[in-house]
Design an enzyme around this catalytic site. Sequence first.
Site, PDB file in Angstrom:
ATOM      1  N   CYS A   2      -9.573 -23.058   8.638  1.00 28.31           N
ATOM      2  CA  CYS A   2     -10.401 -23.210   9.827  1.00 28.31           C
ATOM      3  C   CYS A   2     -11.212 -24.493   9.745  1.00 28.31           C
ATOM      4  CB  CYS A   2     -11.346 -22.020   9.979  1.00 28.31           C
ATOM      5  SG  CYS A   2     -10.516 -20.420  10.100  1.00 28.31           S
ATOM      6  N   GLY A  31      -6.937 -25.754  12.690  1.00 24.64           N
ATOM      7  CA  GLY A  31      -6.696 -24.446  13.274  1.00 24.64           C
ATOM      8  C   GLY A  31      -6.397 -24.547  14.752  1.00 24.64           C
ATOM      9  N   ASN A 105     -15.074 -20.794   7.055  1.00 24.22           N
ATOM     10  CA  ASN A 105     -13.760 -21.288   6.655  1.00 24.22           C
ATOM     11  C   ASN A 105     -13.506 -20.827   5.229  1.00 24.22           C
ATOM     12  OD1 ASN A 105     -11.362 -22.759   6.232  1.00 24.22           O
ATOM     13  ND2 ASN A 105     -12.493 -24.580   5.587  1.00 24.22           N
ATOM     14  N   GLY A 106     -12.409 -20.112   5.012  1.00 22.69           N
ATOM     15  CA  GLY A 106     -12.083 -19.643   3.680  1.00 22.69           C
ATOM     16  C   GLY A 106     -11.513 -18.239   3.717  1.00 22.69           C
ATOM     17  N   TYR A 260      -2.380 -32.098   2.369  1.00 18.12           N
ATOM     18  CA  TYR A 260      -1.877 -31.754   3.697  1.00 18.12           C
ATOM     19  C   TYR A 260      -2.949 -31.573   4.765  1.00 18.12           C
ATOM     20  CZ  TYR A 260       0.438 -29.093   7.407  1.00 18.12           C
ATOM     21  OH  TYR A 260       0.898 -28.666   8.622  1.00 18.12           O
TER      22      TYR A 260
END
Length: 549
Positions: A2, A31, A105-106, A260
């Site tokens: 995210c 996302g 996020n995670g 990435y």
Amino acid sequence: MCGILGLLLHDPSIDCAPEICEGLALLQHRGQDACGIVTCGPKGRFFQCKGNGMVRDVFDSNSISPLIGSMGVGHVRYPTAGSSSHAEAQPFYVNSPYGIVFAHNGNLINTEPLLRFMDAEAHRHINTSSDSELLLNIFANNLQQTGKFRINEDDIFTAIGGLMQQVQGAYACVAMIAGFGIIAFRDPNGIRPVGMATRKAGNGKDYLFASESVVADASGFGEWQDVAPGEAIIITRSSVTRRQVSAPAIFAPDIFEYVYFARPDSVLDGVSVYRSRMAMGDALADEVKRVLDEKNLSVDVVIPVPDTSRVAALNLAQKLQLPYREGFIKNRYVGRTFIMPGQQMRKKNVRRKLNAMALEFLNKNVLIVDDSIVRGTTSKEIIQMAKDVGAKKVIVASCAPPIRYSNVYGIDMPSRVELVAHNRNDDEIAAQIGADLVIFQTLPDLISSVNQFNPALTRFDCSVFTGEYVTGGVDEEYLQRLENLRADNAKAKLNYSDIGAVEGKGGGGIVRNGAAEEKEVSIGCSGPMNGADDTIGLFNNYKGQWKVS
């Protein structure tokens, strides 16, 4: 995976929502499933708009204009825990205590005991299968223990410190407390990124939290600083307060961010993503030369898989003194295939996304450079496209080592059986994806490509390559349960009648004649009270066409 964002403007008369929307567009690569914005206006009132879809789909002038207030939180989401339901679009909201908005996020790895605690001791209802809602309620429950009418920074730091003792996993979070300010904190291992920046505004400053520095650069912010592992930062209109709230732990950011996920123009933990990818190309060139000499093979042209691998491919070609060509033309209106929710959808979209130019492949030995090989879906289709337009041999070079293990920290590559490198050697991987040869970056070279720019980074989370999880607490039983939860067919259909321990408790399905009736919940408001009418919780300004059964 995210993207999170928090913004506090010095001038209380300026609405922050348009700028948050622009920032979320810069984080769209993190996302593409859902997005949302919540702002805080006069008298501490929250205003929100969130829904499934990309930033351009959810937000327009009509949906942004009602989002008044000079501080707010934004989020772009790809689901790694829970489902793809509208109900799980973030930010999340709880009204008690004090009114809290939360973006995460995670991924947490100890959700089951935390849910039991929420039920048996905290008496808080978790309404979705998102661990972000769970994390919010742990934070809220810790704040509740103060019993104060008004809280201060010390109370918030204590609550976050308690949270860090309770939860395990990866989390970079931005929160907002009604009428108080914005908060950012990061897990003790620093697995997921978040940073802070400032911008001069009149006789004061605007403040920004974001997952990546590119948001600060594009919005005119400077003085970018990463939130340290285990650190919390509280920003109000009158002060900025920072504190280390967790015990020391191994600092191990996820190296896949550099391979990435992150944009090349971002700087994470003092490392330029662009420079690290250049170094990956240089290191990979040495490995490619070694393998080609060993196999007595030659290459006529180097072609990248757009976009992430371009930087590395160009450096590789220059070092090997080979022609670099853009052989694949990308349709920029198709999303990132790796993070598309469903194997069939990923496969179908590869050829929609890329087209091979025959004149760059015909009768040539082609070296295709990709950032990584995950499921092998994209690689297999790309290799076949190259052969279809006349390539003699197709050799694939990956900037990352073979990915053989599940990621439990927020990247959607959960099922080991889906990973093309799992239980396969290099020759078997090549056969599986249809390549004549596959060459992988070595892990020491990958680590060196990043930490040469910041020697303080001595460790990284490399669990997808090694199966070693920096937080501990990950065993075979956990991995199997996670794989079952995140299976593609579970993403495609959320069965509301069988909500187990990871998804929460209390039922939620409609059972008729012994069978569960599947339904898509209609959304009138959001936060913990999804599916209710507009008078409960926060009104959701999103005017998209919700699917109603």
